[in-house]
Scaffold this active site. Structure first.
Site, PDB file in Angstrom:
ATOM      1  N   CYS A 198       0.841  -1.198   0.000  1.00  0.00           N
ATOM      2  CA  CYS A 198       0.000   0.000   0.000  1.00  0.00           C
ATOM      3  C   CYS A 198       0.881   1.256   0.000  1.00  0.00           C
ATOM      4  O   CYS A 198       1.604   1.494  -0.960  1.00  0.00           O
ATOM      5  CB  CYS A 198      -1.005  -0.039   1.152  1.00  0.00           C
ATOM      6  SG  CYS A 198      -2.362   1.147   0.940  1.00  0.00           S
ATOM      7  N   HIS A 247      -3.977  -4.831  -0.226  1.00  0.00           N
ATOM      8  CA  HIS A 247      -3.559  -5.371   1.064  1.00  0.00           C
ATOM      9  C   HIS A 247      -3.643  -6.906   1.014  1.00  0.00           C
ATOM     10  O   HIS A 247      -4.725  -7.465   1.183  1.00  0.00           O
ATOM     11  CB  HIS A 247      -4.464  -4.856   2.183  1.00  0.00           C
ATOM     12  CG  HIS A 247      -4.192  -3.435   2.547  1.00  0.00           C
ATOM     13  ND1 HIS A 247      -3.232  -3.072   3.463  1.00  0.00           N
ATOM     14  CD2 HIS A 247      -4.743  -2.288   2.099  1.00  0.00           C
ATOM     15  CE1 HIS A 247      -3.205  -1.750   3.571  1.00  0.00           C
ATOM     16  NE2 HIS A 247      -4.114  -1.253   2.752  1.00  0.00           N
ATOM     17  N   GLU A 295      -2.789  -9.005   3.188  1.00  0.00           N
ATOM     18  CA  GLU A 295      -3.190  -9.533   4.488  1.00  0.00           C
ATOM     19  C   GLU A 295      -4.694  -9.445   4.714  1.00  0.00           C
ATOM     20  O   GLU A 295      -5.222 -10.026   5.649  1.00  0.00           O
ATOM     21  CB  GLU A 295      -2.430  -8.811   5.614  1.00  0.00           C
ATOM     22  CG  GLU A 295      -2.873  -7.401   5.922  1.00  0.00           C
ATOM     23  CD  GLU A 295      -2.324  -6.328   4.994  1.00  0.00           C
ATOM     24  OE1 GLU A 295      -2.512  -5.143   5.311  1.00  0.00           O
ATOM     25  OE2 GLU A 295      -1.728  -6.671   3.947  1.00  0.00           O
TER      26      GLU A 295
END
Length: 196
Positions: free
Chosen positions: A76, A178, A180
């Site tokens: 990001c 992202h 994650e």
């Protein structure tokens, strides 16, 4: 082992939770000496690119980051820091990729920030995207995008305009989404990075 470069502008918790879930060992990098302990590095980041760059400069780690030769992944804002310049805060960045970070134009059909799931399409073959089908969905939250440049774009997506969803140059990688927070394919990407 993966070293997470900590400089006060990263969403460390969701990233470390994902790494723990995947059984990927990691540690924190706060000084230049810490780099030697790790095989690869992640530069996380959330918020304002200019403010993040200022925090990174205050750590004194910028020369060491620019000199890295092991796999390094910006996530990001961490990806945006790898570019030359951001319109956010009119900021000079790390200049590892000679491309710019630009602001989305807001419109009735495309709200800013861009938040949600987008299909990502590979532009080059690379082990980072191994076992991730073309058009897989990843989760994005951002108001600024990396300009599309065929020389550095690893994968692309479109939101009002086509832009780089991920970039690659030598040992440096960046993802605007992202991983994650991107479900199974995000986890696959993190696992792939842990093996580079």
């Amino acid at each position: 082992m993966t070293g997470i470069i900590t400089y006060g502008a990263g969403n460390i918790f969701s990233l470390t939770a994902a790494l723990e879930r995947l059984g990927i060992p990691y540690g924190m990098i706060t000084t230049e000496a810490d780099f030697d302990q790790y095989d690869r590095y992640i530069i996380p980041g959330v918020g304002h690119a200019g403010a993040a760059m200022s925090k990174l400069e205050h750590t004194g780690l910028v020369p060491a980051i620019k000199a890295l030769t092991k796999p390094t992944l910006g996530i990001c804002v961490g990806m945006q820091l790898l570019t030359t310049y951001s319109e956010e805060g009119d900021s000079d960045l790390l200049d590892i990729f000679p491309i710019k970070t630009l602001k989305f134009a807001s419109s009735t059909t495309h709200k800013v920030p861009h938040t949600g799931w987008n299909r990502v399409y590979p532009e080059k073959e690379n082990p980072l995207f191994e076992n991730i089908p073309a058009g897989s969905h990843f989760y994005f939250v951002h108001s600024y995008f990396i300009e599309y440049n065929i020389a550095y774009t690893l994968s692309s997506t479109t939101y009002s305009n086509k832009f780089s969803a991920s970039i690659w140059r030598d040992n440096f990688y960046g993802v605007q989404f992202h991983p994650e927070k991107s479900g199974a394919y995000g986890e696959t990407l993190l696992r792939n990075f842990s093996k580079l």
